[in-house]
Write a protein that holds these residues in place. Structure first.
Motif, PDB file in Angstrom:
ATOM      1  N   VAL A 163       4.329  -0.894  12.293  1.00 56.61           N
ATOM      2  CA  VAL A 163       5.628  -1.553  12.464  1.00 56.61           C
ATOM      3  C   VAL A 163       5.493  -3.071  12.322  1.00 56.61           C
ATOM      4  N   THR A 164       4.502  -3.669  13.010  1.00 59.48           N
ATOM      5  CA  THR A 164       4.367  -5.130  12.946  1.00 59.48           C
ATOM      6  C   THR A 164       3.987  -5.598  11.543  1.00 59.48           C
ATOM      7  N   ARG A 165       3.146  -4.832  10.864  1.00 58.69           N
ATOM      8  CA  ARG A 165       2.774  -5.216   9.495  1.00 58.69           C
ATOM      9  C   ARG A 165       3.963  -5.037   8.556  1.00 58.69           C
ATOM     10  N   PHE A 166       4.722  -3.968   8.724  1.00 57.61           N
ATOM     11  CA  PHE A 166       5.879  -3.724   7.868  1.00 57.61           C
ATOM     12  C   PHE A 166       6.873  -4.872   7.985  1.00 57.61           C
ATOM     13  N   VAL A 167       7.143  -5.305   9.217  1.00 56.29           N
ATOM     14  CA  VAL A 167       8.088  -6.405   9.432  1.00 56.29           C
ATOM     15  C   VAL A 167       7.539  -7.703   8.866  1.00 56.29           C
TER      16      VAL A 167
ATOM     17  N   LEU B 160      12.214   0.329  -3.729  1.00 56.42           N
ATOM     18  CA  LEU B 160      13.029  -0.058  -2.569  1.00 56.42           C
ATOM     19  C   LEU B 160      12.873  -1.535  -2.213  1.00 56.42           C
ATOM     20  N   GLY B 161      12.232  -2.304  -3.092  1.00 57.82           N
ATOM     21  CA  GLY B 161      12.010  -3.707  -2.802  1.00 57.82           C
ATOM     22  C   GLY B 161      10.938  -3.945  -1.769  1.00 57.82           C
ATOM     23  N   TRP B 162      10.106  -2.937  -1.524  1.00 58.66           N
ATOM     24  CA  TRP B 162       9.023  -3.063  -0.545  1.00 58.66           C
ATOM     25  C   TRP B 162       7.743  -3.514  -1.226  1.00 58.66           C
ATOM     26  N   SER B 163       6.915  -4.196  -0.460  1.00 54.69           N
ATOM     27  CA  SER B 163       5.624  -4.635  -0.971  1.00 54.69           C
ATOM     28  C   SER B 163       4.609  -3.496  -0.859  1.00 54.69           C
ATOM     29  N   GLN B 164       3.455  -3.705  -1.480  1.00 56.08           N
ATOM     30  CA  GLN B 164       2.374  -2.719  -1.378  1.00 56.08           C
ATOM     31  C   GLN B 164       1.956  -2.546   0.080  1.00 56.08           C
ATOM     32  N   GLY B 165       1.892  -3.660   0.837  1.00 60.47           N
ATOM     33  CA  GLY B 165       1.526  -3.574   2.241  1.00 60.47           C
ATOM     34  C   GLY B 165       2.500  -2.745   3.045  1.00 60.47           C
ATOM     35  N   GLN B 166       3.785  -2.814   2.722  1.00 54.88           N
ATOM     36  CA  GLN B 166       4.774  -2.011   3.437  1.00 54.88           C
ATOM     37  C   GLN B 166       4.617  -0.532   3.120  1.00 54.88           C
ATOM     38  N   TRP B 167       4.394  -0.223   1.851  1.00 50.09           N
ATOM     39  CA  TRP B 167       4.217   1.184   1.497  1.00 50.09           C
ATOM     40  C   TRP B 167       2.961   1.764   2.136  1.00 50.09           C
ATOM     41  N   LEU B 168       1.925   0.955   2.266  1.00 47.61           N
ATOM     42  CA  LEU B 168       0.709   1.444   2.919  1.00 47.61           C
ATOM     43  C   LEU B 168       0.884   1.555   4.433  1.00 47.61           C
ATOM     44  N   SER B 169       1.869   0.863   4.986  1.00 52.10           N
ATOM     45  CA  SER B 169       2.112   0.918   6.427  1.00 52.10           C
ATOM     46  C   SER B 169       2.958   2.123   6.831  1.00 52.10           C
ATOM     47  N   VAL B 170       3.760   2.632   5.905  1.00 54.24           N
ATOM     48  CA  VAL B 170       4.637   3.766   6.239  1.00 54.24           C
ATOM     49  C   VAL B 170       3.849   4.976   6.745  1.00 54.24           C
TER      50      VAL B 170
ATOM     51  N   VAL C 292     -18.778  -2.295  11.689  1.00 51.74           N
ATOM     52  CA  VAL C 292     -18.986  -3.376  10.731  1.00 51.74           C
ATOM     53  C   VAL C 292     -19.165  -2.812   9.325  1.00 51.74           C
ATOM     54  N   LEU C 293     -19.978  -1.764   9.219  1.00 49.58           N
ATOM     55  CA  LEU C 293     -20.161  -1.132   7.909  1.00 49.58           C
ATOM     56  C   LEU C 293     -18.841  -0.585   7.377  1.00 49.58           C
ATOM     57  N   GLY C 294     -18.073   0.035   8.265  1.00 50.88           N
ATOM     58  CA  GLY C 294     -16.798   0.601   7.844  1.00 50.88           C
ATOM     59  C   GLY C 294     -15.817  -0.462   7.395  1.00 50.88           C
ATOM     60  N   VAL C 295     -15.748  -1.573   8.134  1.00 47.54           N
ATOM     61  CA  VAL C 295     -14.820  -2.649   7.792  1.00 47.54           C
ATOM     62  C   VAL C 295     -15.182  -3.270   6.448  1.00 47.54           C
ATOM     63  N   VAL C 296     -16.447  -3.591   6.256  1.00 45.12           N
ATOM     64  CA  VAL C 296     -16.865  -4.287   5.036  1.00 45.12           C
ATOM     65  C   VAL C 296     -16.747  -3.382   3.812  1.00 45.12           C
ATOM     66  N   LEU C 297     -17.318  -2.187   3.908  1.00 43.22           N
ATOM     67  CA  LEU C 297     -17.280  -1.284   2.754  1.00 43.22           C
ATOM     68  C   LEU C 297     -15.869  -0.774   2.484  1.00 43.22           C
ATOM     69  N   GLY C 298     -15.202  -0.340   3.550  1.00 43.85           N
ATOM     70  CA  GLY C 298     -13.843   0.177   3.378  1.00 43.85           C
ATOM     71  C   GLY C 298     -12.871  -0.898   2.947  1.00 43.85           C
ATOM     72  N   GLY C 299     -13.000  -2.096   3.547  1.00 44.21           N
ATOM     73  CA  GLY C 299     -12.096  -3.175   3.191  1.00 44.21           C
ATOM     74  C   GLY C 299     -12.221  -3.577   1.733  1.00 44.21           C
ATOM     75  N   ARG C 300     -13.463  -3.634   1.261  1.00 46.13           N
ATOM     76  CA  ARG C 300     -13.676  -4.024  -0.141  1.00 46.13           C
ATOM     77  C   ARG C 300     -13.201  -2.931  -1.092  1.00 46.13           C
ATOM     78  N   LEU C 301     -13.595  -1.692  -0.826  1.00 43.62           N
ATOM     79  CA  LEU C 301     -13.194  -0.597  -1.705  1.00 43.62           C
ATOM     80  C   LEU C 301     -11.685  -0.367  -1.648  1.00 43.62           C
ATOM     81  N   GLY C 302     -11.078  -0.598  -0.481  1.00 43.32           N
ATOM     82  CA  GLY C 302      -9.628  -0.472  -0.376  1.00 43.32           C
ATOM     83  C   GLY C 302      -8.918  -1.490  -1.250  1.00 43.32           C
ATOM     84  N   TYR C 303      -9.434  -2.721  -1.271  1.00 43.35           N
ATOM     85  CA  TYR C 303      -8.847  -3.745  -2.129  1.00 43.35           C
ATOM     86  C   TYR C 303      -8.994  -3.366  -3.599  1.00 43.35           C
ATOM     87  N   VAL C 304     -10.162  -2.819  -3.937  1.00 45.32           N
ATOM     88  CA  VAL C 304     -10.411  -2.419  -5.322  1.00 45.32           C
ATOM     89  C   VAL C 304      -9.440  -1.348  -5.771  1.00 45.32           C
TER      90      VAL C 304
END
Length: 271
Positions: free
Chosen positions: A218-222, A238-248, A64-76
């Motif tokens: 793979v599922t997130r990239f698609v 390459l016309g990819w989104s930020q989410g796709q580049w982070l999924s590679v 829970v700590l990892g998800v909340v802190l990491g998720g927020r800081l990752g977005y930042v």
């Protein structure tokens, strides 16, 4: 053509405190993690390594700590570093929204490393315990996105039977892909089924973790081909989104991890 019903984001009130659907989705995710995790550690090969149900309770706390802190800081740092640099106090204003799965994943990895170090487990072994329990949490999160009418999809052909208008987009009624539901089905249900079936038998250490990284990537990239890119980022190279580049890196890392796991197992068997 369908129209998003604009659900009330507040599910109910306890006295005067509003209880949001998205918070309930997080609660459901943590509850599913406990239930599934207890089933995973009760399997003979995991119990033989010293895993007990109390470990899942502790893993949830760390997670829970990892998800909340990491998720927020990752977005930042992944999505709006410039904006938060100008207004750093907004980093703490999580009620305004803004979480990143990839950041949350990094936070969970750090949490697992701390847990493994304190309990004397191998880090990759911890990952194999956690991985099959994660997709149901991703599924509930995407349901929360759909209920909130956020993270909608790209414009769709009006003839598509499930094309949906999202009034929250304020785009004049353009029919769009309900990409939140695509992700619910892909990175949620489909990935859960694949991982759960794969992990029902003993596997080489790191194989289950590697399959999770590969499968999610793979599922997130698609899915990103159907999800509207963040308006403040748009599409990248390459016309990819930020989410796709982070999924590679997840796709490549997961494939390499699985290859390493099976080669290592073969060497140990031949020794």
């Amino acid at each position: 053509m369908l129209v998003h019903p604009k659900f009330d984001p507040v599910a109910f009130h306890i006295w005067e405190w509003p209880i949001h659907w998205y918070g309930l989705m997080y609660l459901a995710a943590f509850g599913l993690f406990l239930w599934l995790g207890n089933r995973v550690v009760s399997r003979p090969w995991n119990a033989a390594r010293g895993w007990v149900r109390r470990d899942i309770d502790d893993l949830l706390f760390y997670g829970v700590l990892g998800v909340v802190l990491g998720g927020r800081l990752g977005y930042v740092f992944f999505y709006k570093p410039g904006d938060f640099l100008k207004n750093p106090l907004e980093i703490l204003q999580v009620w305004h929204g803004g979480m990143s799965f990839h950041g949350g994943l990094l936070g969970v990895i750090v949490a697992m490393a701390i847990f493994a170090w304190r309990r004397g487990f191998k880090f990759l072994e911890v990952g194999d315990i956690v991985a099959p329990c994660v997709p149901t949490g991703l599924a509930t999160g995407r349901l929360g996105n759909f209920i909130n009418g956020e993270l909608w999809g790209r414009p769709a052909d009006p003839s598509l039977p499930w094309a949906m208008i999202f009034p929250q987009a304020h785009d004049g009624g353009i029919p769009r892909h309900p990409s939140q539901l695509y992700q619910f089905l892909g990175e949620g249900l489909l990935l859960f089924i694949v991982l759960w079936l794969f992990a029902r038998k003993p596997r080489p250490m790191a194989a289950v973790s590697g399959l999770f990284l590969l499968g999610y990537g793979v599922t997130r990239f698609v899915a990103e081909y159907f999800r509207e890119p963040d308006d403040f980022l748009g599409l990248r190279a390459l016309g990819w989104s930020q989410g796709q580049w982070l999924s590679v890196p997840m796709i490549v890392g997961g494939a390499l991890m699985m290859a390493w796991a099976y080669r290592r197992a073969a060497r140990l068997a031949a020794a």
